[in-house]
Design a protein around this motif. Structure first.
Motif, PDB file in Angstrom:
ATOM      1  N   ALA A 195      24.538  -5.648   9.550  1.00  8.40           N
ATOM      2  CA  ALA A 195      25.908  -6.134   9.432  1.00  8.40           C
ATOM      3  C   ALA A 195      26.615  -6.095  10.782  1.00  8.40           C
ATOM      4  CB  ALA A 195      26.679  -5.306   8.404  1.00  8.40           C
ATOM      5  N   ARG A 196      26.388  -5.024  11.553  1.00  9.42           N
ATOM      6  CA  ARG A 196      27.010  -4.916  12.878  1.00  9.42           C
ATOM      7  C   ARG A 196      26.475  -5.994  13.807  1.00  9.42           C
ATOM      8  NH1 ARG A 196      31.391  -3.877  14.939  1.00  9.42           N
ATOM      9  NH2 ARG A 196      31.522  -1.970  13.672  1.00  9.42           N
ATOM     10  N   LEU A 197      25.172  -6.238  13.757  1.00  2.00           N
ATOM     11  CA  LEU A 197      24.589  -7.269  14.610  1.00  2.00           C
ATOM     12  C   LEU A 197      25.180  -8.638  14.283  1.00  2.00           C
ATOM     13  CD1 LEU A 197      20.853  -7.494  15.596  1.00  2.00           C
ATOM     14  CD2 LEU A 197      22.109  -9.545  15.000  1.00  2.00           C
ATOM     15  N   GLU A 198      25.291  -8.939  12.984  1.00  2.00           N
ATOM     16  CA  GLU A 198      25.833 -10.237  12.570  1.00  2.00           C
ATOM     17  C   GLU A 198      27.284 -10.392  12.997  1.00  2.00           C
ATOM     18  OE1 GLU A 198      25.256 -10.679   8.357  1.00  2.00           O
ATOM     19  OE2 GLU A 198      23.236  -9.855   8.507  1.00  2.00           O
ATOM     20  N   SER A 199      28.111  -9.376  12.743  1.00  3.37           N
ATOM     21  CA  SER A 199      29.532  -9.482  13.077  1.00  3.37           C
ATOM     22  C   SER A 199      29.743  -9.533  14.588  1.00  3.37           C
ATOM     23  CB  SER A 199      30.312  -8.310  12.470  1.00  3.37           C
ATOM     24  OG  SER A 199      29.853  -7.069  12.979  1.00  3.37           O
ATOM     25  N   ASP A 200      28.961  -8.740  15.339  1.00  5.71           N
ATOM     26  CA  ASP A 200      29.082  -8.775  16.796  1.00  5.71           C
ATOM     27  C   ASP A 200      28.648 -10.128  17.352  1.00  5.71           C
ATOM     28  OD1 ASP A 200      30.020  -6.212  16.848  1.00  5.71           O
ATOM     29  OD2 ASP A 200      28.176  -5.294  17.607  1.00  5.71           O
ATOM     30  N   TYR A 201      27.621 -10.713  16.728  1.00  4.39           N
ATOM     31  CA  TYR A 201      27.168 -12.017  17.217  1.00  4.39           C
ATOM     32  C   TYR A 201      28.215 -13.095  16.949  1.00  4.39           C
ATOM     33  CZ  TYR A 201      24.523 -16.228  18.021  1.00  4.39           C
ATOM     34  OH  TYR A 201      24.126 -17.443  18.501  1.00  4.39           O
ATOM     35  N   GLU A 202      28.828 -13.059  15.765  1.00  2.00           N
ATOM     36  CA  GLU A 202      29.861 -14.060  15.472  1.00  2.00           C
ATOM     37  C   GLU A 202      31.035 -13.916  16.443  1.00  2.00           C
ATOM     38  OE1 GLU A 202      32.723 -15.655  11.829  1.00  2.00           O
ATOM     39  OE2 GLU A 202      30.962 -14.426  11.397  1.00  2.00           O
ATOM     40  N   ARG A 203      31.427 -12.676  16.705  1.00  3.17           N
ATOM     41  CA  ARG A 203      32.512 -12.447  17.672  1.00  3.17           C
ATOM     42  C   ARG A 203      32.103 -12.975  19.046  1.00  3.17           C
ATOM     43  NH1 ARG A 203      32.905  -8.593  21.447  1.00  3.17           N
ATOM     44  NH2 ARG A 203      34.963  -8.136  22.334  1.00  3.17           N
ATOM     45  N   SER A 204      30.860 -12.686  19.449  1.00  4.36           N
ATOM     46  CA  SER A 204      30.378 -13.153  20.743  1.00  4.36           C
ATOM     47  C   SER A 204      30.389 -14.672  20.819  1.00  4.36           C
ATOM     48  CB  SER A 204      28.954 -12.629  20.973  1.00  4.36           C
ATOM     49  OG  SER A 204      28.314 -13.333  22.013  1.00  4.36           O
ATOM     50  N   LEU A 205      29.983 -15.321  19.737  1.00  7.78           N
ATOM     51  CA  LEU A 205      29.922 -16.780  19.732  1.00  7.78           C
ATOM     52  C   LEU A 205      31.318 -17.380  19.856  1.00  7.78           C
ATOM     53  CD1 LEU A 205      27.694 -18.849  19.634  1.00  7.78           C
ATOM     54  CD2 LEU A 205      27.874 -18.883  17.138  1.00  7.78           C
ATOM     55  N   ARG A 206      32.269 -16.827  19.121  1.00  7.84           N
ATOM     56  CA  ARG A 206      33.657 -17.311  19.224  1.00  7.84           C
ATOM     57  C   ARG A 206      34.198 -17.104  20.636  1.00  7.84           C
ATOM     58  NH1 ARG A 206      36.011 -18.489  14.407  1.00  7.84           N
ATOM     59  NH2 ARG A 206      34.991 -17.704  12.518  1.00  7.84           N
ATOM     60  N   LEU A 207      33.954 -15.911  21.168  1.00  8.86           N
ATOM     61  CA  LEU A 207      34.478 -15.596  22.489  1.00  8.86           C
ATOM     62  C   LEU A 207      33.856 -16.480  23.555  1.00  8.86           C
ATOM     63  CD1 LEU A 207      36.306 -13.725  24.129  1.00  8.86           C
ATOM     64  CD2 LEU A 207      34.379 -12.139  24.324  1.00  8.86           C
TER      65      LEU A 207
END
Length: 555
Positions: free
Chosen positions: A100-112
């Motif tokens: 879950a942390r990997l997925e949420s961090d990746y989505e944040r990274s992609l947006r940023l």
């Protein structure tokens, strides 16, 4: 298609996840393997347990007799089983949390990184993407890319489980394990075919979501006027057509998944019957047969999960390919926070500044002079290039002809940071975020905030609110009137202590009397601040020292 030639969208996505997640990806993979091993161990311990309970001999009973001394072997085996299940649950908890942390961090990274890419590549590139394109990317493509990562992790989990379960089956009966491997292999072509179909569905869904997103943006942008004119139905019909096509494509994809689930359930039932028949033919003892039956029943879940996850991954991964198609290779590092001191200048000159956008659009050659402390009005017909000239002065776009001189020297890259540090710009479409008034104005003392609000004539309005400086503005500052929003934006611009203030129709929502009062206060409080004001009203032009009509000369 993003990535290297012939690279699938899923492969391009995995390349990006591997680069962004780094060791977190491998830690998550190790937890998946540990969870699968705990699952296999908990299944293996069933063999001595069932042998002791049933009283039958066989491998499980011999194992218990050889390994466990004394007569109370069953409680010991039950205790080990319980400890294994506790360990398995703990590992799965940590694994799921890491996933879950990997997925949420990746989505944040992609947006940023999408935002960084726009900032890094400058205004012409951002303008080519457009507000609707960027909104569709953030609202649709980024979440679907994150969903694809989720299904990729699910597929990896299923693979680990299947490998461990096959290994456990081989320790119990290698012919049965070989048979299970053959059955799984027979389903592989169907699995890959579904993934290929899903990828095509994903490409269609991605394209339809782009169309639907742009239709939704057009609906919002034109709804107010359409309601006033009684023509909202036309917008609704166009939006509905895009939704119908998108819904049909998503239903087709869901139908394909449902068909695969139904076929898998039938195949699993047939496999269970085959296991019992083959086990009886091999004369396996009952405990081993029961454990194998449980094992192969458990194997059905990961096999189906793998099929569904690969199909869903293939369907959602084109969203990432679309992000790279729209933005190109994503930037990894945010632009540095400017540290340059504001450029101290006396006069700015434009010599033959022109911009050719093709098809006759752009800016015809313009000459102008602006000294510190002066207010220069800019007028002209719609499409004459007023905003283009302001963007050139702001350093957002480069002219195709002419020069911009600051104190007689060209404004080149070495001086641009200092130039921007002393500049504030309010564009036509600018609006504050959904934040507090304090947050909109930036970091400063309350006294400084109230001073800026007083200067633009907004202090009494803010004091009249129960929350004062902590009043939330709502989306695009909708809690304020149009004139109040413009005052707030000017107050925010003034907090930078600019040497040059660019106002692209930023006072158009104010009435003539309010605009005059605002200009008089600004000129009295900031006598050394130069202002370029884009305006149409004659009263606005009269407030400035000089006026420049695009296509004419400063008067």
């Amino acid at each position: 298609m993003s990535g290297t030639p012939h690279q699938t969208p899923a492969a391009a996505l995995f390349r990006d996840v591997r680069r962004e997640a780094g060791r977190k990806l491998w830690i998550t993979g190790a937890l998946m393997a540990a969870g699968a091993l705990a699952e296999g161990a908990s299944l293996l311990i069933l063999l001595p347990m069932l042998s002791l309970v049933s009283g039958e001999g066989g491998r499980g009973a011999r194992f218990a007799a050889d390994v466990i001394p004394g007569m109370n072997r069953l409680p010991f085996v039950l205790g080990v089983f319980l400890l294994l299940m506790i360990a398995r649950s703990a590992i799965l908890f940590v694994r799921d949390r890491a996933s879950a942390r990997l997925e949420s961090d990746y989505e944040r990274s992609l947006r940023l990184r999408a935002a960084i890419t726009l900032a890094d590549r400058g205004w012409p590139f951002a303008a080519s993407v457009g507000q609707a394109g960027m909104q569709a990317l953030l609202d649709n493509d980024v979440p679907r890319s994150s969903t694809a990562v989720h299904f990729g992790l699910s597929a990896a989990t299923a693979v680990f489980l299947l490998l461990i379960q096959l290994a456990v089956a081989a320790t119990l009966s290698w012919p049965m394990a070989l048979g299970a491997l053959v059955l799984l292999s027979l389903g592989l072509p169907s699995m890959l075919k579904l993934a290929r179909r899903s990828e095509l569905s994903g490409l269609g869904i991605t394209a339809s979501q782009q169309v639907s997103g742009r239709a939704a943006f057009s609906l919002y942008a034109g709804l107010k006027a359409a309601l006033a004119q009684g023509s909202a139905g036309r917008f609704i019909d166009a939006y509905d057509r895009s939704l119908v096509k998108l819904a049909d494509q998503m239903v087709d994809f869901a139908t394909a998944l449902a068909n695969s689930r139904a076929r898998h359930a039938i195949a699993a039932a047939a496999a269970a019957a085959t296991i019992i028949a083959v086990g009886s033919a091999l004369a396996l003892d009952l405990p081993r047969l029961l454990v194998l039956l449980v094992l192969f029943a458990r194997m059905s879940g990961p096999a189906q999960s793998l099929q569904q996850a690969l199909a869903s991954l293939a369907a959602h991964a084109p969203a990432f390919a679309n992000i790279e198609a729209l933005l190109g290779e994503l930037s990894l590092v945010a632009p540095p926070v400017p540290t340059a001191s504001p450029l101290d200048w006396t006069v700015v000159e434009g010599l033959g500044l022109a911009l050719d956008r093709g098809g006759g659009a752009g800016l015809a050659p313009v000459d102008f002079t602006l000294r510190r402390g002066e207010w220069l009005a800019l007028s002209g017909t719609s499409g004459a290039g007023k905003t283009s000239l302001v963007d050139i002065i702001a350093g957002l776009i480069a002219p195709t002809a002419g020069q911009l001189l600051v104190d007689g020297a060209p404004l080149d890259a070495s001086r641009l940071a200092g130039w921007r540090a002393g500049l504030s710009y309010i564009g036509q479409q600018e609006a504050p975020f959904d934040e507090t008034i304090r947050g909109a104005l930036g970091s400063a003392t309350d006294a400084e905030l109230w001073a800026a609000l007083g200067l633009v004539g907004l202090a009494d309005v803010v004091r009249g609110s129960p929350s004062g400086l902590d009043t939330r503005l709502a989306e695009r500052g909708d809690r304020l009137s149009g004139g109040e929003r413009q005052r707030l934006l000017i107050a925010r611009a003034l907090m930078r202590q600019p040497r040059l203030l660019l106002l692209d129709e930023a006072t158009a929502a104010l009435d003539v009397v309010s605009e005059r009062a605002l200009v008089e206060r600004l000129r009295a409080a900031r006598p050394k601040m130069a202002v370029l004001l884009v305006a149409h009203r004659a009263e606005s032009l009269a407030l400035c020292d000089r006026a420049l009509a695009i296509g004419g000369h400063a008067a």
